[in-house]
Motif scaffolding. Structure first.
Motif, mmCIF file in Angstrom:
data_model
loop_
_atom_site.group_PDB
_atom_site.id
_atom_site.type_symbol
_atom_site.label_atom_id
_atom_site.label_comp_id
_atom_site.label_asym_id
_atom_site.label_seq_id
_atom_site.Cartn_x
_atom_site.Cartn_y
_atom_site.Cartn_z
ATOM 1 N N GLY A 45 22.346 20.905 -1.220
ATOM 2 C CA GLY A 45 23.617 20.284 -1.599
ATOM 3 C C GLY A 45 24.814 21.156 -1.281
ATOM 4 N N LEU A 46 24.675 22.022 -0.266
ATOM 5 C CA LEU A 46 25.739 22.939 0.126
ATOM 6 C C LEU A 46 26.124 22.696 1.588
ATOM 7 C CD1 LEU A 46 24.349 26.226 -1.489
ATOM 8 C CD2 LEU A 46 26.271 24.854 -2.320
ATOM 9 N N TYR A 47 27.428 22.847 1.873
ATOM 10 C CA TYR A 47 27.947 22.518 3.198
ATOM 11 C C TYR A 47 28.879 23.643 3.665
ATOM 12 C CZ TYR A 47 26.012 18.079 1.844
ATOM 13 O OH TYR A 47 25.137 17.108 1.424
ATOM 14 N N PRO A 48 28.410 24.449 4.626
ATOM 15 C CA PRO A 48 29.233 25.567 5.102
ATOM 16 C C PRO A 48 30.513 25.103 5.784
ATOM 17 C CG PRO A 48 26.930 25.869 5.716
ATOM 18 C CD PRO A 48 27.062 24.470 5.222
ATOM 19 N N VAL A 49 31.534 25.941 5.666
ATOM 20 C CA VAL A 49 32.805 25.780 6.379
ATOM 21 C C VAL A 49 33.058 27.090 7.110
ATOM 22 C CG1 VAL A 49 35.299 25.413 6.158
ATOM 23 C CG2 VAL A 49 33.713 24.148 4.686
ATOM 24 N N VAL A 50 33.519 26.999 8.358
ATOM 25 C CA VAL A 50 33.648 28.210 9.163
ATOM 26 C C VAL A 50 34.948 28.184 9.955
ATOM 27 C CG1 VAL A 50 32.361 27.195 11.092
ATOM 28 C CG2 VAL A 50 32.451 29.668 10.866
ATOM 29 N N ALA A 51 35.530 29.373 10.152
ATOM 30 C CA ALA A 51 36.703 29.543 11.017
ATOM 31 C C ALA A 51 36.431 30.724 11.937
ATOM 32 C CB ALA A 51 37.961 29.784 10.194
ATOM 33 N N PRO A 52 36.268 30.493 13.247
ATOM 34 C CA PRO A 52 35.970 31.589 14.172
ATOM 35 C C PRO A 52 37.224 32.313 14.655
ATOM 36 C CG PRO A 52 35.094 29.450 14.936
ATOM 37 C CD PRO A 52 36.121 29.179 13.883
ATOM 38 N N GLU A 53 37.044 33.591 14.962
ATOM 39 C CA GLU A 53 38.062 34.419 15.622
ATOM 40 C C GLU A 53 37.351 35.223 16.708
ATOM 41 O OE1 GLU A 53 40.651 35.290 11.530
ATOM 42 O OE2 GLU A 53 39.415 36.870 12.433
ATOM 43 N N ILE A 54 37.926 35.251 17.899
ATOM 44 C CA ILE A 54 37.274 35.954 19.006
ATOM 45 C C ILE A 54 38.283 36.841 19.716
ATOM 46 C CG2 ILE A 54 37.593 33.962 20.548
ATOM 47 C CD1 ILE A 54 34.893 34.812 21.859
ATOM 48 N N GLU A 55 37.892 38.107 19.935
ATOM 49 C CA GLU A 55 38.778 39.096 20.554
ATOM 50 C C GLU A 55 38.438 39.278 22.026
ATOM 51 O OE1 GLU A 55 39.528 41.891 16.604
ATOM 52 O OE2 GLU A 55 37.850 42.338 17.938
ATOM 53 N N PHE A 56 39.445 39.636 22.808
ATOM 54 C CA PHE A 56 39.232 39.891 24.235
ATOM 55 C C PHE A 56 40.356 40.766 24.768
ATOM 56 C CE2 PHE A 56 42.271 36.500 24.176
ATOM 57 C CZ PHE A 56 42.981 36.544 25.374
ATOM 58 N N TYR A 57 40.116 41.361 25.941
ATOM 59 C CA TYR A 57 41.152 42.126 26.640
ATOM 60 C C TYR A 57 41.646 41.319 27.831
ATOM 61 C CZ TYR A 57 40.484 46.540 24.151
ATOM 62 O OH TYR A 57 40.450 47.524 23.186
ATOM 63 N N LEU A 58 42.949 41.379 28.069
ATOM 64 C CA LEU A 58 43.571 40.729 29.207
ATOM 65 C C LEU A 58 44.126 41.838 30.093
ATOM 66 C CD1 LEU A 58 44.075 37.844 30.188
ATOM 67 C CD2 LEU A 58 46.266 37.887 28.992
ATOM 68 N N SER A 59 43.576 41.955 31.297
ATOM 69 C CA SER A 59 43.948 43.075 32.161
ATOM 70 C C SER A 59 44.314 42.596 33.553
ATOM 71 C CB SER A 59 42.801 44.084 32.250
ATOM 72 O OG SER A 59 41.655 43.467 32.796
ATOM 73 N N SER A 60 45.014 43.467 34.277
ATOM 74 C CA SER A 60 45.434 43.191 35.641
ATOM 75 C C SER A 60 44.570 43.985 36.597
ATOM 76 C CB SER A 60 46.908 43.568 35.829
ATOM 77 O OG SER A 60 47.262 43.552 37.193
ATOM 78 N N PRO A 61 44.249 43.425 37.780
ATOM 79 C CA PRO A 61 43.482 44.212 38.763
ATOM 80 C C PRO A 61 44.274 45.401 39.299
ATOM 81 C CG PRO A 61 44.212 42.117 39.709
ATOM 82 C CD PRO A 61 44.518 42.058 38.242
ATOM 83 N N GLN A 62 45.615 45.344 39.174
ATOM 84 C CA GLN A 62 46.445 46.458 39.598
ATOM 85 C C GLN A 62 46.630 47.440 38.444
ATOM 86 O OE1 GLN A 62 47.243 46.624 42.746
ATOM 87 N NE2 GLN A 62 46.309 44.611 43.081
ATOM 88 N N PRO A 63 46.751 48.735 38.725
ATOM 89 C CA PRO A 63 46.972 49.713 37.655
ATOM 90 C C PRO A 63 48.215 49.360 36.841
ATOM 91 C CG PRO A 63 46.498 50.818 39.728
ATOM 92 C CD PRO A 63 46.684 49.365 40.056
ATOM 93 N N GLU A 64 48.082 49.453 35.520
ATOM 94 C CA GLU A 64 49.198 49.131 34.638
ATOM 95 C C GLU A 64 49.626 50.368 33.856
ATOM 96 O OE1 GLU A 64 48.933 44.892 32.777
ATOM 97 O OE2 GLU A 64 46.964 45.812 32.615
ATOM 98 N N GLU A 65 50.862 50.364 33.434
ATOM 99 C CA GLU A 65 51.320 51.390 32.499
ATOM 100 C C GLU A 65 50.744 51.048 31.133
ATOM 101 O OE1 GLU A 65 55.407 53.043 30.365
ATOM 102 O OE2 GLU A 65 55.525 51.533 31.957
ATOM 103 N N ILE A 66 49.956 51.935 30.572
ATOM 104 C CA ILE A 66 49.309 51.673 29.294
ATOM 105 C C ILE A 66 50.280 52.004 28.168
ATOM 106 C CG2 ILE A 66 47.356 52.226 27.817
ATOM 107 C CD1 ILE A 66 46.630 50.771 30.397
ATOM 108 N N ARG A 67 50.633 50.978 27.421
ATOM 109 C CA ARG A 67 51.512 51.164 26.267
ATOM 110 C C ARG A 67 50.835 50.590 25.033
ATOM 111 N NH1 ARG A 67 57.196 48.549 27.345
ATOM 112 N NH2 ARG A 67 55.863 46.736 27.637
ATOM 113 N N GLY A 68 50.961 51.283 23.918
ATOM 114 C CA GLY A 68 50.441 50.735 22.684
ATOM 115 C C GLY A 68 51.316 49.579 22.224
ATOM 116 N N GLN A 69 50.754 48.386 22.179
ATOM 117 C CA GLN A 69 51.573 47.228 21.828
ATOM 118 C C GLN A 69 51.662 47.036 20.315
ATOM 119 O OE1 GLN A 69 49.343 44.243 23.902
ATOM 120 N NE2 GLN A 69 47.984 43.818 22.189
#
Length: 454
Positions: free
Chosen positions: A156-180
């Motif tokens: 008599g129980l019904y789960p509820v879920v909210a997903p969160e998914i992390e990823f990196y977005l990068s460029s094939p060209q060298p980038e200036e690395i800055r802490g955002q």
């Protein structure tokens, strides 16, 4: 004005196209008719399954196939014995998988959607495999999750879920690395274009994307999906969103990386799930005051902690995922629980009483969401079915020792009968065979770093 004319034109032109007339089951007839009304220039349909690693496996058919798809089409059972490189791996040569027999696959209602690459001309629809008796295939991750959900429904129980998914977005060209920094809202033109396309195409694909959040690391982001009691659909959406994000990033000349640990000196990518349980009246059974856990939450957390060492074999599906899970070679990064604590495997987020929930943070972004959720829910069932709340130890002092290497994790998984029974004996044996095969392949490689030490 032009867009209105274009829409009307596309809808009206359908009557001139040579679509066959066929009698389909009610659910599919309506779905196909509605889809072709919205996308009358459709030429192809991609039919697909997700394998045990969450990789799409399928083929492209003509649009006319939609009118006979209710009868099904065939894929080999070996789809569920493929490793991450697509190689078939069986735990026994005597297994039926070894001969790669075809099995009937049927369309999943409600999954007919436009393809992100060419929504005007190409549709896609998810399939589900049957066994030799036309029952659900017990090697299919989506079916495994459905089986676990049915056990909750029996309580008599019904789960509820909210997903969160992390990823990196990068460029094939060298980038200036800055802490955002977390929640930074300033992005490059290319990244902004990715997010705009992602939001638009997510809407087209009926994926309930509710937010895109910047993480602390440069180029790392988190995608948030709306909470839902439709658990299977929520997992469908995680995989669809992962694929969609890669596509829109590539279109903008960028790369979306969902590896669990893409960079040695930066944070890994997690697949987090917020969980609560509802009763038959739709009330949250976790509801409690902010500074204490009610008995249902305590039982579920205790069960999850108890099965966590064995669960790691599913939540961390490859060697790379274990790099994310440890601070060093003998200390886990996550293995406890806590209120509003992001360093814990189980976090109790800030919320009002009615929205009390558990955030499970251990899985990597590369894990199969069906299997992750089935494993997490099995831990909750273990607490509910096997523990007595009157004899329950304080979860605060019950942080488990987690396996820090894949071989250890697989061994603990194999020895945990409650978890392997819950996911299914046949699947569990196949998972172990695939993961040991992948590990053996990985360990056979001499790396460039090793060569420099000689």
């Amino acid at each position: 004005m032009n867009s209105i004319i274009s829409t009307l034109f596309l809808k009206n032109i359908r009557s001139y196209l040579n679509f066959p007339v066929a009698s389909l089951p009610g659910y599919l007839q309506s779905e196909v008719n509605d889809y072709l009304s919205d996308y009358p220039l459709t030429q192809h349909v991609d039919v697909y399954l997700y394998d045990i690693n969450g990789t799409m496996r399928g083929k492209r058919l003509s649009v006319e196939s939609l009118f006979t798809l209710s009868k099904g089409c065939y894929f080999p059972l070996s789809v569920y014995s493929m490793d991450q490189k697509g190689k078939v791996s069986c735990h026994s040569p005597a297994q039926p998988l070894h001969d790669e027999p075809d099995h009937l696959c049927l369309p999943v209602p409600g999954t007919l959607r436009p393809s992100p690459q060419d929504p005007l001309h190409t549709a896609q629809i998810l399939l589900t495999m049957t066994d030799n008796h036309q029952a659900p295939c017990q090697l299919e991750p989506r079916v495994i999750l459905q089986n676990v959900l049915s056990r909750f429904h029996q309580h008599g129980l019904y789960p509820v879920v909210a997903p969160e998914i992390e990823f990196y977005l990068s460029s094939p060209q060298p980038e200036e690395i800055r802490g955002q920094g977390c929640f930074n809202m300033e992005n490059s033109t290319a990244r902004s274009a990715v997010f705009n396309d992602l939001e638009q195409l997510a809407q087209v694909q009926q994926i309930p994307l509710t937010g895109i959040v910047a993480e602390a690391e440069s180029g790392q982001f988190e995608l948030n999906l709306k909470h839902s009691s439709r658990i299977l659909e929520a997992c469908d959406n995680v995989l669809a969103l992962r694929r969609l994000t890669r596509y829109v990033a590539e279109k903008q000349g960028l790369k979306a990386n969902f590896m669990a640990k893409p960079y040695s000196l930066q944070s890994g990518n997690g697949l987090h799930f917020h969980f609560s349980l509802q009763d038959v009246h739709g009330e949250n059974v976790f509801a409690s005051s902010a500074d204490e856990l009610n008995s249902m939450m305590r039982l579920c957390i205790a069960g999850q902690l108890a099965l966590m060492p064995a669960s790691v074999a599913i939540l961390a599906p490859g060697v790379n995922a274990f790099r994310r899970l440890r601070k060093n070679l003998d200390e886990p990064l996550f293995n406890s629980w806590g209120y509003n604590n992001r360093s814990a495997a189980l976090r109790i987020p800030c919320s009002d009483e009615g929205n009390r929930r558990i955030e499970y943070r251990l899985a990597g972004a590369d894990a199969n969401p069906y299997l992750v959720v089935a494993t997490i829910l099995t831990g909750m069932l273990y607490g509910l079915e096997c523990f007595d709340e009157h004899d329950l130890a304080d979860p605060q002092n019950a942080a488990p020792a987690l396996p820090l290497f894949q071989q250890q994790a697989i061994e603990q998984f194999a020895q945990c009968q409650y978890l392997t029974d819950s996911l299914g004996h046949a699947f569990s044996q196949q998972w172990i065979a695939c993961k040991l095969s992948e590990l053996a392949w990985f360990e056979s490689i001499v790396t460039e770093e090793e060569s420099t030490l000689s």
